[in-house]
Motif scaffolding. Structure first.
Motif, PDB file in Angstrom:
ATOM      1  N   TRP A   7      -7.355 -13.652   7.746  1.00 26.64           N
ATOM      2  CA  TRP A   7      -5.913 -13.919   7.494  1.00 26.64           C
ATOM      3  C   TRP A   7      -5.038 -12.939   7.094  1.00 26.64           C
ATOM      4  O   TRP A   7      -3.922 -12.891   7.341  1.00 26.64           O
ATOM      5  N   THR A   8      -5.488 -11.840   6.458  1.00 26.73           N
ATOM      6  CA  THR A   8      -4.782 -11.080   5.888  1.00 26.73           C
ATOM      7  C   THR A   8      -4.082 -10.110   7.231  1.00 26.73           C
ATOM      8  O   THR A   8      -2.974  -9.607   7.256  1.00 26.73           O
ATOM      9  N   ALA A   9      -5.370  -9.634   8.203  1.00 24.16           N
ATOM     10  CA  ALA A   9      -4.797  -9.105   9.169  1.00 24.16           C
ATOM     11  C   ALA A   9      -3.613  -9.856  10.117  1.00 24.16           C
ATOM     12  O   ALA A   9      -2.769  -9.364  10.432  1.00 24.16           O
ATOM     13  N   ARG A  55       1.740 -13.926   1.721  1.00 18.28           N
ATOM     14  CA  ARG A  55       2.631 -12.737   2.316  1.00 18.28           C
ATOM     15  C   ARG A  55       2.827 -11.791   1.086  1.00 18.28           C
ATOM     16  O   ARG A  55       2.600 -10.546   1.256  1.00 18.28           O
ATOM     17  N   HIS A  56       3.050 -12.054  -0.170  1.00 17.80           N
ATOM     18  CA  HIS A  56       3.171 -11.246  -1.297  1.00 17.80           C
ATOM     19  C   HIS A  56       2.077 -11.147  -1.917  1.00 17.80           C
ATOM     20  O   HIS A  56       1.955 -11.912  -3.045  1.00 17.80           O
ATOM     21  N   ARG A  57       1.136 -10.060  -1.700  1.00 17.19           N
ATOM     22  CA  ARG A  57      -0.215 -10.326  -2.250  1.00 17.19           C
ATOM     23  C   ARG A  57      -0.174  -9.078  -3.279  1.00 17.19           C
ATOM     24  O   ARG A  57       0.800  -8.456  -3.611  1.00 17.19           O
ATOM     25  N   HIS A 108      -4.859  -8.270  -1.771  1.00 16.24           N
ATOM     26  CA  HIS A 108      -4.992  -7.397  -0.500  1.00 16.24           C
ATOM     27  C   HIS A 108      -6.568  -7.251  -0.255  1.00 16.24           C
ATOM     28  O   HIS A 108      -7.212  -7.043  -1.298  1.00 16.24           O
ATOM     29  N   ALA A 109      -6.852  -7.075   1.029  1.00 15.10           N
ATOM     30  CA  ALA A 109      -8.023  -6.560   1.535  1.00 15.10           C
ATOM     31  C   ALA A 109      -8.040  -5.052   0.826  1.00 15.10           C
ATOM     32  O   ALA A 109      -7.153  -4.428   0.553  1.00 15.10           O
ATOM     33  N   ARG A 142       0.705  -1.182   0.144  1.00 18.55           N
ATOM     34  CA  ARG A 142      -0.014   0.050   0.214  1.00 18.55           C
ATOM     35  C   ARG A 142       0.893   1.239   0.001  1.00 18.55           C
ATOM     36  O   ARG A 142       1.985   1.447   0.550  1.00 18.55           O
ATOM     37  N   SER A 143       0.312   2.393  -0.724  1.00 19.34           N
ATOM     38  CA  SER A 143       1.119   3.592  -0.814  1.00 19.34           C
ATOM     39  C   SER A 143       1.635   4.265   0.627  1.00 19.34           C
ATOM     40  O   SER A 143       2.535   4.583   0.952  1.00 19.34           O
TER      41      SER A 143
END
Ligand SMILES: Cc1cc2nc3c(=O)[nH]c(=O)nc-3n(C[C@H](O)[C@H](O)[C@H](O)COP(=O)(O)OP(=O)(O)OC[C@H]3O[C@@H](n4cnc5c(N)ncnc54)[C@H](O)[C@@H]3O)c2cc1C
Length: 520
Positions: free
Chosen positions: A259-261, A297-299, A227-228, A59-60
């Motif tokens: 799971w993303t969190a 991990r590398h989404r 990514h979410a 994310r930016s």
């Protein structure tokens, strides 16, 4: 021949080398050489892509080049009229421009200290009082210290029965300039690999008007997850115990949060967990968990996930698990033989191209890089025990073939993955650059560069102009004064303004924290 009192030579001008150069220029110290073999200094492989469809996969809000100025990239996006949503995913080409802009600014503030040298270092010899480097064009350069920031090596050559006979019908390095130019709009392709490289290739083909079908093959056929839409915060405690206990704990957490969190909560501990694992645990992790780890991990950005879903819905993308057995030409087309995972009947896929999407080669001995070959052959460096990169000590010094740290040869970024694991992306590399700069230029504390007053240095720190800073700081001050007055009235008349001050403090604190949100 160029020598320099205290010169630090950085080999590789991708993100890692450039971030280190910027950090060194921000400190006092001697001259810095940034040696890069390609035309572009700054973007490197990841951010040098001309394809507008290639987005960042972080994310930016977490991509500032400076760990102590988390909003720096967002401000740059804003100033350049681009989407500055901290949860968004900027274009990689724009990030390349950002790196170049940061380097130009650092150079302007430390005039004459940085030299950018075009050329490829092919040999490096540590000597008593420095390091001597030889470039492929015969020039040589000496420095007090050399840092290997050589980054991501091209993918290892695909070894597949019949492939070498196909000549131009196979693409061994999809990142080479113009590598995909010959793929015609209706050509079907077989991608060997289903990770982020395969995704990049699909996006680049589509951007050029390709309408064919793709079969993406890997041992398990796992595509990167998405990514979410918004960032989430998971349990930030480090899972304890042996590898199996940690895996159990992570599974337990995914029952309580998304799971993303959970993955994002683990990220800051990646290096500590890796370093704390035994050699056997690391091996077991690579053997059994790595493919799963990598895709979670590398989404990829949600927009890219949507583009892949569309390709699948259109019947133009099949991702499958299996093992390739060979490839042969049949008239104008290729026939790729593979056996599905789990023992299904052999499959033949007809396509016009086989494209190697296996990703960067980590093993320095297989990377085909002249410098790495020379370092290993001469015993100046050795591979780490898992052959993921170069072996280094805790501070980043390269270990020689006997395991002794080289006092003057350092490494950073992807080549240090075997020792640090979580060190291939911006949030970790930028911190590595800060730490390494502090070791290489220890005598001089980071200080405002000549000509910048203390007040200007604070504005730099927060990434704001004078007026922008005033527009933020003044209302904060006024609210504090109002809350302070309410508190004083409350002191003499306790039944009045019972919660005004505490509410104001809570709100101000929350806003302040959000402004300086730590990206990691
Ligand atoms: C396609 C791709 C996309 C990525 N996207 C993201 C992302 O969105 N967010 C994120 O955080 N991370 C991302 N990453 C991770 C990426 O590895 C890091 O962010 C970072 O770009 C690594 O930079 P680097 O300088 O170490 O390597 P590189 O970018 O590979 O740069 C190394 C440089 O060294 C030069 N070089 C090598 N050997 C020599 C030599 N002997 N002499 C002179 N020059 C030499 C090369 O020409 C190259 O320019 C991505 C990686 C890839 C491959």
């Amino acid at each position: 021949l160029r020598t320099g009192e205290g010169r630090i030579a950085i080999i590789g001008g991708g993100f890692s080398g450039t971030a280190l150069a910027i950090q060194l220029l921000g400190r006092g110290g001697g001259p810095v050489s940034l040696i890069e073999r390609s035309e572009a200094v700054g973007p490197g492989l990841a951010y040098g892509t001309p394809c507008e469809h290639h987005l960042l996969n972080v994310r930016s809000g977490r991509m500032s080049l400076f760990p102590d100025r988390p909003e720096h990239f967002l401000r740059w996006l804003e100033q350049n009229g681009l989407n500055a949503d901290p949860d968004g995913f900027a274009r990689r080409a724009d990030y390349g421009r950002y790196i170049r802009a940061c380097l130009a600014e650092a150079q302007a503030r430390a005039p004459g200290r940085l030299s950018v040298d075009r050329g490829e270092v092919v040999q490096l010899h540590p000597e008593a009082d420095g390091v001597r480097m030889l470039l492929s064009d015969g020039r040589s350069l000496t420095a007090a210290h050399a840092v290997l920031a050589t980054g991501n090596a091209p993918p290892a050559r695909l070894r597949l029965a019949g492939l070498d006979d196909l000549g131009a019908r196979s693409v061994q390095d999809p990142w080479a300039p113009g590598a995909l130019a010959q793929v015609e709009p209706n050509d079907d392709v077989v991608l060997v690999g289903t990770g982020l490289t395969a995704v990049d290739v699909l996006l680049a083909l589509e951007a050029d008007g390709w309408r064919g079908r793709a079969t993406a093959l890997s041992r398990r056929g796992l595509l990167p997850r998405t990514h979410a839409l918004r960032s989430e915060h998971g349990d930030a405690a480090i899972p304890q115990g042996r590898l199996s206990a940690r895996v159990r704990e992570v599974r337990r957490r995914t029952g309580e949060a998304s799971w993303t969190a959970v993955m994002d909560g683990l990220r800051p501990h990646g290096q500590a967990m890796w370093r704390g694992a035994s050699a056997e645990e690391r091996r077991r992790f690579l053997r059994h968990l790595r493919p799963w780890w990598d895709v979670h991990r590398h989404r990829m950005a949600p927009e890219i996930g949507a583009a892949l879903d569309r390709l699948r819905d259109e019947g133009r993308l099949l991702a499958a698990g299996g093992r390739l057995s060979g490839v042969r030409a049949e008239g104008e087309r290729l026939v790729v033989d593979w056996r599905p995972r789990g023992g299904g009947a052999p499959v033949q896929t007809r396509a016009a191209w086989v494209i190697n999407c296996t990703g960067p080669e980590g093993d320095p001995a297989r990377a085909g890089e002249p410098l790495l070959n020379a370092l290993l052959a001469e015993g100046t460096a050795r591979t780490d025990p898992l052959r993921l990169g170069l072996d280094i000590d805790v501070d980043g010094r390269v270990l020689d073939s006997d395991g002794r740290p080289q006092d003057r040869v350092w490494a950073m970024g992807p080549p240090t993955r075997g020792v640090l694991w979580e060190v291939v992306a911006v949030p970790e590399i930028r911190q590595q650059a800060v730490d390494l700069a502090a070791r290489l230029a220890p005598a001089t504390e980071a200080r405002p560069v000549a000509g910048r007053s203390r007040y200007a240095a604070h504005l730099d720190e927060v990434g704001e102009s004078y007026l922008e800073h005033m527009a933020v700081a003044l209302p904060f001050g006024l609210r504090m004064v109002t809350a302070g007055a309410a508190c004083m009235i409350h002191a003499v008349a306790p039944w009045l303004f019972t919660q005004t001050a505490s509410r104001a403090v809570t709100r101000l604190h929350a806003e302040m924290t959000a402004r300086h949100r730590c990206p990691d």
